[in-house]
Write a protein that holds these residues in place. Structure first.
Motif, PDB file in Angstrom:
ATOM      1  N   TYR A 138       0.957  -1.242   0.019  1.00  0.00           N
ATOM      2  CA  TYR A 138      -0.021   0.016  -0.069  1.00  0.00           C
ATOM      3  C   TYR A 138       0.963   1.235   0.056  1.00  0.00           C
ATOM      4  O   TYR A 138       1.758   1.386   0.860  1.00  0.00           O
ATOM      5  N   GLN A 139       0.924   2.067  -1.142  1.00  0.00           N
ATOM      6  CA  GLN A 139       1.654   3.119  -1.065  1.00  0.00           C
ATOM      7  C   GLN A 139       1.087   4.410  -1.761  1.00  0.00           C
ATOM      8  O   GLN A 139       0.139   4.463  -2.529  1.00  0.00           O
ATOM      9  N   GLY A 140       1.603   5.663  -1.078  1.00  0.00           N
ATOM     10  CA  GLY A 140       1.252   6.836  -1.843  1.00  0.00           C
ATOM     11  C   GLY A 140       2.229   7.165  -2.803  1.00  0.00           C
ATOM     12  O   GLY A 140       2.905   6.611  -3.203  1.00  0.00           O
ATOM     13  N   ASP A 141       1.821   8.480  -3.388  1.00  0.00           N
ATOM     14  CA  ASP A 141       2.412   8.756  -4.557  1.00  0.00           C
ATOM     15  C   ASP A 141       3.741   9.523  -4.212  1.00  0.00           C
ATOM     16  O   ASP A 141       4.636   9.231  -5.029  1.00  0.00           O
ATOM     17  N   GLY A 142       4.060   9.857  -2.903  1.00  0.00           N
ATOM     18  CA  GLY A 142       5.517  10.395  -2.590  1.00  0.00           C
ATOM     19  C   GLY A 142       6.251   8.879  -2.532  1.00  0.00           C
ATOM     20  O   GLY A 142       7.412   8.682  -3.135  1.00  0.00           O
ATOM     21  N   ASP A 143       5.601   8.017  -1.886  1.00  0.00           N
ATOM     22  CA  ASP A 143       6.316   6.599  -1.730  1.00  0.00           C
ATOM     23  C   ASP A 143       6.748   6.227  -3.018  1.00  0.00           C
ATOM     24  O   ASP A 143       7.876   5.535  -3.355  1.00  0.00           O
ATOM     25  N   LEU A 144       5.825   5.926  -3.900  1.00  0.00           N
ATOM     26  CA  LEU A 144       5.764   5.024  -4.951  1.00  0.00           C
ATOM     27  C   LEU A 144       6.413   5.503  -6.039  1.00  0.00           C
ATOM     28  O   LEU A 144       7.223   5.069  -6.852  1.00  0.00           O
ATOM     29  N   ALA A 145       5.859   7.093  -6.561  1.00  0.00           N
ATOM     30  CA  ALA A 145       6.215   7.385  -7.468  1.00  0.00           C
ATOM     31  C   ALA A 145       7.413   8.327  -7.524  1.00  0.00           C
ATOM     32  O   ALA A 145       8.120   8.867  -8.667  1.00  0.00           O
ATOM     33  N   ALA A 146       7.927   8.767  -6.325  1.00  0.00           N
ATOM     34  CA  ALA A 146       9.175   9.654  -6.180  1.00  0.00           C
ATOM     35  C   ALA A 146      10.310   8.714  -5.728  1.00  0.00           C
ATOM     36  O   ALA A 146      10.868   8.050  -6.408  1.00  0.00           O
ATOM     37  N   ILE A 147      10.358   8.510  -4.319  1.00  0.00           N
ATOM     38  CA  ILE A 147      11.446   7.698  -3.814  1.00  0.00           C
ATOM     39  C   ILE A 147      11.637   6.206  -4.370  1.00  0.00           C
ATOM     40  O   ILE A 147      12.486   5.726  -4.211  1.00  0.00           O
ATOM     41  N   GLY A 148      10.200   5.791  -4.431  1.00  0.00           N
ATOM     42  CA  GLY A 148      10.342   4.213  -4.818  1.00  0.00           C
ATOM     43  C   GLY A 148      10.017   3.823  -6.091  1.00  0.00           C
ATOM     44  O   GLY A 148       9.538   2.673  -6.541  1.00  0.00           O
ATOM     45  N   SER A 149      10.405   4.898  -7.189  1.00  0.00           N
ATOM     46  CA  SER A 149      10.064   4.663  -8.463  1.00  0.00           C
ATOM     47  C   SER A 149      10.865   3.548  -9.085  1.00  0.00           C
ATOM     48  O   SER A 149      10.230   2.844  -9.815  1.00  0.00           O
ATOM     49  N   ALA A 150      12.029   3.321  -8.458  1.00  0.00           N
ATOM     50  CA  ALA A 150      12.714   2.120  -9.224  1.00  0.00           C
ATOM     51  C   ALA A 150      12.250   1.050  -8.662  1.00  0.00           C
ATOM     52  O   ALA A 150      12.235   0.099  -9.563  1.00  0.00           O
ATOM     53  N   GLU A 151      11.944   0.843  -7.435  1.00  0.00           N
ATOM     54  CA  GLU A 151      11.263  -0.325  -6.809  1.00  0.00           C
ATOM     55  C   GLU A 151      10.138  -0.842  -7.519  1.00  0.00           C
ATOM     56  O   GLU A 151       9.833  -1.969  -7.879  1.00  0.00           O
ATOM     57  N   ILE A 152       9.214   0.163  -7.800  1.00  0.00           N
ATOM     58  CA  ILE A 152       7.777  -0.159  -8.327  1.00  0.00           C
ATOM     59  C   ILE A 152       8.123  -0.728  -9.879  1.00  0.00           C
ATOM     60  O   ILE A 152       7.332  -1.568 -10.375  1.00  0.00           O
ATOM     61  N   LEU A 153       8.963  -0.054 -10.531  1.00  0.00           N
ATOM     62  CA  LEU A 153       9.131  -0.398 -11.907  1.00  0.00           C
ATOM     63  C   LEU A 153       9.732  -1.796 -11.955  1.00  0.00           C
ATOM     64  O   LEU A 153       9.190  -2.413 -13.041  1.00  0.00           O
ATOM     65  N   HIS A 154      10.450  -1.992 -11.316  1.00  0.00           N
ATOM     66  CA  HIS A 154      11.323  -3.431 -11.395  1.00  0.00           C
ATOM     67  C   HIS A 154      10.318  -4.403 -10.832  1.00  0.00           C
ATOM     68  O   HIS A 154      10.252  -5.639 -11.572  1.00  0.00           O
ATOM     69  N   SER A 155       9.540  -4.201  -9.717  1.00  0.00           N
ATOM     70  CA  SER A 155       8.722  -5.362  -9.159  1.00  0.00           C
ATOM     71  C   SER A 155       7.685  -5.392 -10.320  1.00  0.00           C
ATOM     72  O   SER A 155       7.340  -6.646 -10.574  1.00  0.00           O
ATOM     73  N   ALA A 156       7.260  -4.439 -11.142  1.00  0.00           N
ATOM     74  CA  ALA A 156       6.246  -4.635 -11.997  1.00  0.00           C
ATOM     75  C   ALA A 156       6.894  -5.212 -13.192  1.00  0.00           C
ATOM     76  O   ALA A 156       6.196  -6.346 -13.745  1.00  0.00           O
ATOM     77  N   ASN A 157       8.038  -4.870 -13.714  1.00  0.00           N
ATOM     78  CA  ASN A 157       8.767  -5.419 -14.868  1.00  0.00           C
ATOM     79  C   ASN A 157       8.872  -7.081 -14.493  1.00  0.00           C
ATOM     80  O   ASN A 157       8.846  -7.821 -15.720  1.00  0.00           O
ATOM     81  N   ARG A 158       9.319  -7.370 -13.365  1.00  0.00           N
ATOM     82  CA  ARG A 158       9.334  -8.685 -13.060  1.00  0.00           C
ATOM     83  C   ARG A 158       8.250  -9.452 -12.981  1.00  0.00           C
ATOM     84  O   ARG A 158       8.088 -10.647 -12.754  1.00  0.00           O
ATOM     85  N   GLY A 159       6.858  -8.682 -12.877  1.00  0.00           N
ATOM     86  CA  GLY A 159       5.682  -9.457 -12.688  1.00  0.00           C
ATOM     87  C   GLY A 159       5.417 -10.023 -11.543  1.00  0.00           C
ATOM     88  O   GLY A 159       4.714 -11.050 -11.370  1.00  0.00           O
ATOM     89  N   GLU A 160       6.222  -9.773 -10.463  1.00  0.00           N
ATOM     90  CA  GLU A 160       6.075 -10.253  -8.978  1.00  0.00           C
ATOM     91  C   GLU A 160       4.516 -10.413  -8.759  1.00  0.00           C
ATOM     92  O   GLU A 160       3.733  -9.333  -9.162  1.00  0.00           O
ATOM     93  N   ASN A 161       4.349 -11.428  -8.353  1.00  0.00           N
ATOM     94  CA  ASN A 161       2.826 -11.684  -8.020  1.00  0.00           C
ATOM     95  C   ASN A 161       2.251 -10.954  -6.737  1.00  0.00           C
ATOM     96  O   ASN A 161       2.286 -11.754  -5.590  1.00  0.00           O
ATOM     97  N   ILE A 162       2.358  -9.789  -6.484  1.00  0.00           N
ATOM     98  CA  ILE A 162       1.877  -8.930  -5.378  1.00  0.00           C
ATOM     99  C   ILE A 162       0.863  -8.132  -5.958  1.00  0.00           C
ATOM    100  O   ILE A 162       0.599  -7.854  -7.273  1.00  0.00           O
ATOM    101  N   THR A 163       0.286  -7.424  -5.040  1.00  0.00           N
ATOM    102  CA  THR A 163      -0.795  -6.531  -5.577  1.00  0.00           C
ATOM    103  C   THR A 163      -0.448  -5.181  -4.799  1.00  0.00           C
ATOM    104  O   THR A 163      -0.053  -5.012  -3.660  1.00  0.00           O
ATOM    105  N   VAL A 164      -0.287  -4.168  -5.666  1.00  0.00           N
ATOM    106  CA  VAL A 164      -0.133  -2.663  -5.210  1.00  0.00           C
ATOM    107  C   VAL A 164      -1.538  -1.677  -5.176  1.00  0.00           C
ATOM    108  O   VAL A 164      -1.877  -1.732  -6.021  1.00  0.00           O
ATOM    109  N   LEU A 165      -1.716  -1.305  -4.077  1.00  0.00           N
ATOM    110  CA  LEU A 165      -2.736  -0.154  -3.924  1.00  0.00           C
ATOM    111  C   LEU A 165      -1.857   1.143  -3.918  1.00  0.00           C
ATOM    112  O   LEU A 165      -0.954   1.493  -3.073  1.00  0.00           O
ATOM    113  N   PHE A 166      -1.913   1.967  -4.967  1.00  0.00           N
ATOM    114  CA  PHE A 166      -1.316   3.107  -5.128  1.00  0.00           C
ATOM    115  C   PHE A 166      -2.243   4.343  -4.876  1.00  0.00           C
ATOM    116  O   PHE A 166      -3.070   4.708  -5.759  1.00  0.00           O
ATOM    117  N   VAL A 167      -2.100   4.980  -3.867  1.00  0.00           N
ATOM    118  CA  VAL A 167      -2.886   6.151  -3.610  1.00  0.00           C
ATOM    119  C   VAL A 167      -2.313   7.313  -4.044  1.00  0.00           C
ATOM    120  O   VAL A 167      -1.357   7.831  -3.402  1.00  0.00           O
TER     121      VAL A 167
END
Lengths: 81, 480
Positions: free
Chosen positions: B105-134
């Motif tokens: 569960y992540q906000g836009d500061g967390d996911l789109a700013a400081i965590g942009s690398a992590e989310i990009l690569h988690s998505a690209n690896r197709g990790e079987n997780i669910t992200v709620l991006f607020v």
């Protein structure tokens, strides 16, 4: 000639609002198409004007429930069929 | 006539704690501002968890941001993580526990700013997780600084004249960016602008969780969410802003939906049992025997330097590991340039009978210089009474120092004569052990066996060690 008394009109739903948990954001009031909710003139212990149900007219659609951000502030009840 | 009977249709979801672990008078209430979208998103997530019957399987990853206290509210597994790293931690949780339903569960500061690398690569690896991006287009918790998602022209504390694309770039469309990748199975953008949108959001969140339950891979729901306090609007006005303005910048709808056709990802390979790990890593778990010899007061500070490729780091590692096997306290600290070959390379090794305070060696009592620049660079640092071995025919005229024994031997050439100049480092080690015998030969041999991977090199290194040792002993006997 026999007459049958019409059954009294019964609301299909009811709203229960916990006035001490409600933060008075007004989103439930905005969501209600039947305009049966309002913000109270009184204030609760946190200084908010909580939402109140006017007591009748609810059809149990629960749109107010989904608009409400507080998990425990507002409950919707439905008339047993 | 009996009273009409009413039953509860919608109330507090079962996976919320009955009371929150907050201060006594706040235990029934969230910490969010009036009209905040987090509360609604929490309710939608909670209902989806209840409806899918997965409460016992859910591990919820709390981010940094206003929703940092998720774990106050949800009676599920909870992990609160460093800023931006939620999807990386979720990756680890899911891989370690494939049966869990992991929600980041992540906000836009967390996911789109400081965590942009992590989310990009988690998505690209197709990790079987669910992200709620607020996404509320602002840094809420810290008081209203611009986020990557802030609308153009919006005034924030860091864009007081409004977000200017030439200075601050454009709003980052996370859902669209991630939808350009192959990994995700489901991505939808929803909004909390009115009850209809909220009900659609609920459907999307449930669908995203279903994708994970089916094992289809990465799923994300972006929730356009109001932040009345920081937007300086009342809650109703903020809701209108979401509905009318934010949805114009961020179009709603499914950006990726492969629920119908995607095949489940293979489960990650089961990790080896814990007790297997030392064997896999070739770690000897037997307690090292106490040193057989009397080395009370030993405190060697060894600096080894040369070109990259001369085996400088390996030489240091051999000494440190042999010392460790002999029951000494040791440290090994490499220092090298980015080049694999021909850059400079040096390492610091400490061997001591007492615990090592710092792995740095600034005043070596032993310098092993594999080339002339290293000799010149580090000779001035050598402590009085120290020993210097130099890889060369003779010590350069100006490299003699009173109180320091500087000894030149053509280690590389000696190694070359027995098979390969690359073993010059081991010839040097042999010579050191002849002149400064602090480690038994069998410990050196044990470390060699562990660190030298091929049989051919092991044989060559054993010959090189003997060659260096004999040559140095001969030299000593001539001097004697």
């Amino acid at each position: 000639m026999m007459t049958v008394e019409a059954p009294p009109k019964v609301d299909k739903g009811r709203v229960a609002i916990n006035r001490e948990i409600c933060k008075g954001c007004g989103l439930c009031v905005e969501a209600c198409a039947l305009h049966v909710l309002a913000l109270s003139h009184e204030i609760n212990r946190f200084g908010y004007h909580p939402a109140v149900y006017q007591g009748h007219g609810c059809n149990g659609c629960a749109l107010c429930f989904y608009a409400c951000p507080e998990p425990a502030a507002l409950e919707v009840y439905k008339l047993e069929a | 006539m009996s009273e009409p009977l009413y039953t509860l249709k919608c109330g507090k979801a079962g996976c919320f704690y009955p009371e929150y672990e907050r201060k006594a008078d706040l235990k029934d209430q969230t910490h969010y501002c009036p009209g905040c979208g987090h509360g609604i998103t929490h309710k939608l997530m909670a209902e989806a968890i209840d409806e899918l019957g997965i409460q016992d399987r859910v591990i919820l990853v709390s981010p940094v941001g206003c929703s940092v206290f998720l774990y106050y509210y949800f009676d599920v597994g909870n992990v609160q993580v460093a800023h931006g790293r939620a999807s990386a931690v979720a990756t680890a949780l899911k891989r370690a526990r494939p049966e869990a339903i992991v929600i980041s569960y992540q906000g836009d500061g967390d996911l789109a700013a400081i965590g942009s690398a992590e989310i990009l690569h988690s998505a690209n690896r197709g990790e079987n997780i669910t992200v709620l991006f607020v996404n509320n287009g602002i840094y809420g918790m810290t008081g209203g600084q611009m986020a990557p998602t802030t609308p153009v022209g919006a005034k924030t504390t860091t864009t007081p004249r409004g977000r200017n694309v030439w200075n601050d770039g454009y709003p980052l469309h996370i859902s669209e960016v991630l939808s350009s990748l192959e990994g995700p199975s489901f991505i939808e953008r929803v909004a909390l602008g009115n009850p209809k949108q909220i009900l659609q959001a609920k459907k999307a969140i449930r669908k995203a969780l279903e994708a994970q339950i089916k094992g289809l891979g990465f799923s994300l729901v972006e929730v356009l969410s109001p932040c009345p306090t920081i937007w300086k609007m009342d809650p109703v006005e903020a809701q209108r802003y979401v509905r009318e303005e934010m949805t114009r910048i961020y179009p709603l709808g499914a950006k990726r939906d492969r629920l119908a056709e995607a095949a489940p990802r293979p489960l990650p390979e089961a990790p080896p049992p814990l007790e297997e790990i030392p064997r896999l890593l070739k770690i000897d778990t037997r307690p090292s025997p106490p040193s057989a010899r009397h080395l009370e007061g030993l405190e060697d500070r060894i600096k080894i330097a040369g070109f990259g490729g001369q085996g400088v780091l390996l030489l240091g590692q051999l000494i440190a590991e042999a010392g460790m096997d002999d029951g000494l306290e040791v440290s090994w600290l490499p220092s090298y340039g980015p080049e694999m070959r021909s850059g400079t390379s040096n390492c610091h090794v400490r061997l001591a009978s007492k615990p090592v305070d710092s792995p740095l060696v600034t005043r070596p009592n032993i310098l092993l210089a594999m080339n002339e620049p290293s000799l010149r660079k580090f000779l001035p640092d050598v402590a009085d009474g120290g020993l210097v071995l130099y890889n060369g025919q003779h010590v350069p005229e100006d490299c003699h120092r009173p109180g320091v024994r500087v000894l030149a031997m053509p280690f590389a050439e000696m190694a070359d004569s027995i098979g390969s100049a690359k073993a010059g480092n081991i010839v040097m080690l042999g010579a050191l052990m002849a002149l400064h015998p602090v480690l038994p030969d069998e410990k050196i041999d044990g470390a060699l066996k562990r660190l030298v991977k091929t049989e051919r090199w092991l044989e060559l290194d054993r010959a090189a060690f003997a060659c260096g040792k004999n040559a140095a002993l001969e030299l000593e006997s001539c001097h004697a």
